[in-house]
Design an enzyme around this catalytic site. Structure first.
Site, PDB file in Angstrom:
ATOM      1  N   SER A 119      63.169  18.376  43.491  1.00  0.00           N
ATOM      2  CA  SER A 119      62.862  18.252  44.919  1.00  0.00           C
ATOM      3  C   SER A 119      63.830  19.066  45.762  1.00  0.00           C
ATOM      4  O   SER A 119      63.655  19.153  46.977  1.00  0.00           O
ATOM      5  CB  SER A 119      62.901  16.786  45.342  1.00  0.00           C
ATOM      6  OG  SER A 119      64.053  16.163  44.857  1.00  0.00           O
ATOM      7  N   HIS A 142      56.266  20.778  42.612  1.00  0.00           N
ATOM      8  CA  HIS A 142      56.834  19.564  43.206  1.00  0.00           C
ATOM      9  C   HIS A 142      55.720  18.617  43.644  1.00  0.00           C
ATOM     10  O   HIS A 142      54.939  18.940  44.526  1.00  0.00           O
ATOM     11  CB  HIS A 142      57.727  19.966  44.396  1.00  0.00           C
ATOM     12  CG  HIS A 142      58.455  18.833  45.008  1.00  0.00           C
ATOM     13  ND1 HIS A 142      58.818  18.790  46.329  1.00  0.00           N
ATOM     14  CD2 HIS A 142      58.898  17.659  44.467  1.00  0.00           C
ATOM     15  CE1 HIS A 142      59.449  17.663  46.577  1.00  0.00           C
ATOM     16  NE2 HIS A 142      59.505  16.952  45.473  1.00  0.00           N
ATOM     17  N   GLU A 154      53.709  21.180  45.891  1.00  0.00           N
ATOM     18  CA  GLU A 154      54.468  22.264  46.511  1.00  0.00           C
ATOM     19  C   GLU A 154      54.816  23.218  45.372  1.00  0.00           C
ATOM     20  O   GLU A 154      55.491  22.812  44.425  1.00  0.00           O
ATOM     21  CB  GLU A 154      55.716  21.630  47.133  1.00  0.00           C
ATOM     22  CG  GLU A 154      56.433  22.438  48.138  1.00  0.00           C
ATOM     23  CD  GLU A 154      57.495  21.597  48.871  1.00  0.00           C
ATOM     24  OE1 GLU A 154      57.819  21.946  49.990  1.00  0.00           O
ATOM     25  OE2 GLU A 154      58.011  20.599  48.316  1.00  0.00           O
ATOM     26  N   ASN A 192      60.728  18.586  52.076  1.00  0.00           N
ATOM     27  CA  ASN A 192      61.996  17.876  52.291  1.00  0.00           C
ATOM     28  C   ASN A 192      62.837  18.496  53.405  1.00  0.00           C
ATOM     29  O   ASN A 192      63.651  17.815  54.021  1.00  0.00           O
ATOM     30  CB  ASN A 192      62.786  17.774  50.994  1.00  0.00           C
ATOM     31  CG  ASN A 192      62.226  16.666  50.119  1.00  0.00           C
ATOM     32  OD1 ASN A 192      61.779  15.638  50.632  1.00  0.00           O
ATOM     33  ND2 ASN A 192      62.225  16.858  48.819  1.00  0.00           N
TER      34      ASN A 192
HETATM   35  N1  CAA Z   1      51.011   4.193  42.010  1.00  0.00           N
HETATM   36  C1  CAA Z   1      49.696   4.462  41.946  1.00  0.00           C
HETATM   37  N2  CAA Z   1      48.831   4.149  42.940  1.00  0.00           N
HETATM   38  C2  CAA Z   1      49.327   3.524  44.031  1.00  0.00           C
HETATM   39  C3  CAA Z   1      50.691   3.212  44.154  1.00  0.00           C
HETATM   40  C4  CAA Z   1      51.533   3.565  43.089  1.00  0.00           C
HETATM   41  N3  CAA Z   1      52.848   3.324  43.133  1.00  0.00           N
HETATM   42  N4  CAA Z   1      50.889   2.601  45.353  1.00  0.00           N
HETATM   43  C5  CAA Z   1      49.688   2.544  45.948  1.00  0.00           C
HETATM   44  N5  CAA Z   1      48.773   3.103  45.150  1.00  0.00           N
HETATM   45  C6  CAA Z   1      47.341   3.260  45.460  1.00  0.00           C
HETATM   46  C7  CAA Z   1      46.634   1.941  45.532  1.00  0.00           C
HETATM   47  O1  CAA Z   1      46.184   1.536  44.245  1.00  0.00           O
HETATM   48  C8  CAA Z   1      45.489   2.258  46.471  1.00  0.00           C
HETATM   49  O2  CAA Z   1      44.470   2.936  45.735  1.00  0.00           O
HETATM   50  P1  CAA Z   1      42.922   2.792  46.144  1.00  0.00           P
HETATM   51  O3  CAA Z   1      42.799   3.330  47.544  1.00  0.00           O
HETATM   52  O4  CAA Z   1      42.225   3.649  45.128  1.00  0.00           O
HETATM   53  O5  CAA Z   1      42.608   1.342  46.034  1.00  0.00           O
HETATM   54  C9  CAA Z   1      46.084   3.266  47.460  1.00  0.00           C
HETATM   55  O6  CAA Z   1      47.224   3.817  46.795  1.00  0.00           O
HETATM   56  C10 CAA Z   1      46.524   2.621  48.744  1.00  0.00           C
HETATM   57  O7  CAA Z   1      47.412   1.567  48.385  1.00  0.00           O
HETATM   58  P2  CAA Z   1      47.558   0.202  49.173  1.00  0.00           P
HETATM   59  O8  CAA Z   1      46.285  -0.108  49.879  1.00  0.00           O
HETATM   60  O9  CAA Z   1      48.132  -0.816  48.271  1.00  0.00           O
HETATM   61  O10 CAA Z   1      48.741   0.483  50.174  1.00  0.00           O
HETATM   62  P3  CAA Z   1      48.844   1.418  51.416  1.00  0.00           P
HETATM   63  O11 CAA Z   1      47.532   1.682  52.070  1.00  0.00           O
HETATM   64  O12 CAA Z   1      49.930   0.796  52.183  1.00  0.00           O
HETATM   65  O13 CAA Z   1      49.326   2.825  50.798  1.00  0.00           O
HETATM   66  C11 CAA Z   1      50.973   4.354  50.093  1.00  0.00           C
HETATM   67  C12 CAA Z   1      50.465   2.921  49.990  1.00  0.00           C
HETATM   68  C13 CAA Z   1      49.900   5.296  49.549  1.00  0.00           C
HETATM   69  C14 CAA Z   1      52.231   4.441  49.265  1.00  0.00           C
HETATM   70  C15 CAA Z   1      51.220   4.674  51.621  1.00  0.00           C
HETATM   71  O14 CAA Z   1      52.071   3.705  52.169  1.00  0.00           O
HETATM   72  C16 CAA Z   1      51.815   6.041  51.846  1.00  0.00           C
HETATM   73  O15 CAA Z   1      51.122   7.054  51.861  1.00  0.00           O
HETATM   74  N6  CAA Z   1      53.157   6.082  52.041  1.00  0.00           N
HETATM   75  C17 CAA Z   1      53.887   7.351  52.239  1.00  0.00           C
HETATM   76  C18 CAA Z   1      54.133   8.010  50.911  1.00  0.00           C
HETATM   77  C19 CAA Z   1      54.864   9.297  51.067  1.00  0.00           C
HETATM   78  O16 CAA Z   1      55.180   9.791  52.126  1.00  0.00           O
HETATM   79  N7  CAA Z   1      55.176   9.874  49.904  1.00  0.00           N
HETATM   80  C20 CAA Z   1      55.947  11.102  49.832  1.00  0.00           C
HETATM   81  C21 CAA Z   1      57.389  10.758  49.602  1.00  0.00           C
HETATM   82  S1  CAA Z   1      58.376  12.194  49.506  1.00  0.00           S
HETATM   83  C22 CAA Z   1      58.313  12.611  47.873  1.00  0.00           C
HETATM   84  O17 CAA Z   1      57.742  11.974  47.047  1.00  0.00           O
HETATM   85  C23 CAA Z   1      58.968  13.874  47.497  1.00  0.00           C
HETATM   86  C24 CAA Z   1      60.418  13.952  47.481  1.00  0.00           C
HETATM   87  O18 CAA Z   1      60.897  14.964  46.960  1.00  0.00           O
HETATM   88  C25 CAA Z   1      61.312  12.958  48.092  1.00  0.00           C
END
Ligand code: CAA
Length: 286
Positions: A119, A142, A154, A192
């Protein structure tokens, strides 16, 4: 080139998700951890994700079984000998990554693509750990967490990455149903670079008592329509991971917006790393 056999090094938060999405589109996936129990724990986590999808009626029990049948755990790096693509998603540490890549360079077929899920570490720095003949096939790939849900890859081109390598990763991303953005090889890449100053500013606001963690997060969720607030998102990513990325950005650019806030350093030093340890800016389960 067609990518059918994928070797994923690392079965943690990112590695298990990367393995899952490849197996889900029909790839034969080997999941590597130096400790076999950890590779198997990664596959068990995938089984749990698939089970939830079956329970929701989004996946059939037969599909779940065939995805699981395409996943093999191993503690033997030698299993990379058959891979078309090696994806590395191990701990964000230059020495750990370069040692692993150097070893894999001696094992994987000469035509295999090497993709790092780093990352923040420069792709050129990692590519330097493999032979010159391989460097054209070294690329940054990424993913974003949770990998099965977030539709972005990415793609980071190093100085030596060839057009063919970029084309192969773009083709694979299409199979995975993910959109590609291309970033130059600079600290934090695109996402990031944007995200970390935002998270850091939310942490500084919390630190100075501008609002509660709950209200700061609600501000972004309700006021900006973000799915998670910045403090909750930092907890989700891992506070140690955020700190590591901010340090790379600070070192690379020397600008104050990238400096890790004291509250983040304190939490990490106290072992509070966010969701994975049960405590960060919030307490889990919430
Ligand atoms: N693994 C697999 N699937 C998951 C999951 C996980 N850990 N968490 C949630 N899901 C799935 C659920 O099963 C659900 O699937 P369906 O729509 O098919 O039923 C879907 O995601 C939505 O989940 P929920 O309804 O339970 O929860 P939500 O609507 O609150 O969404 C979330 C959860 C998708 C995590 C949402 O909160 C979100 O998009 N958060 C932001 C995530 C983000 O910004 N990620 C990037 C981080 S930065 C990074 O990763 C890179 C780095 O280098 C730091």
């Amino acid at each position: 080139m067609s990518i059918e056999r994928v070797f994923v090094a690392g079965a943690g938060l990112m590695g298990h998700g990367i393995a899952q999405v490849h197996a889900a589109v029909g790839k034969e996936v080997t999941v590597y951890e130096p400790d076999l129990a950890r590779a198997e724990a990664g596959i068990a986590r995938i089984a749990g994700n698939l089970e939830r999808a079956v329970a929701k009626g989004k996946l059939s029990a037969e599909e779940r079984e065939s995805i699981l049948a395409r996943l093999t755990g191993t503690a033997d790096l030698g299993q990379a000998a058959e891979a078309d693509l090696v994806v590395e998603a191990v701990f964000e540490d230059v020495d750990v990554k370069t040692r692993l890549w150097a070893a894999l360079d001696g094992i994987a077929p000469t035509g295999a693509i090497f993709a790092s899920n780093t990352s923040s570490i420069a792709i050129d720095r990692l590519a330097a750990s493999v032979s010159e003949a391989r460097q054209g096939r070294f690329v940054g790939m990424h993913f974003f967490s949770p990998v099965p849900v977030m539709p972005l890859i990415e793609l980071i081109r190093g100085a030596t990455t060839t057009d063919d390598t970029e084309a192969a990763i773009r083709g694979l991303a299409t199979e995975l149903g993910k959109q590609v953005i291309v970033s130059a090889d600079r600290p934090g890449f695109i996402v990031n670079r944007i995200l970390m100053p935002f998270l850091a500013e939310a942490m500084r606001a919390y630190e100075e008592g501008l609002g509660t963690a709950e209200d700061i997060d609600t501000g972004a969720k309700v006021g900006l329509n973000h799915p998670m607030g910045p403090l909750e998102l930092a907890d989700f990513i891992g506070l140690d991971v955020c700190l590591g990325i901010m340090r790379v950005l600070e070192e690379g650019f020397g600008q104050p917006q990238f400096a890790p806030p004291a509250v983040l350093v304190d939490l990490v030093e106290a072992g509070h790393l966010g969701q994975k340890t049960g405590k960060g800016f919030h307490t889990y389960p919430r």
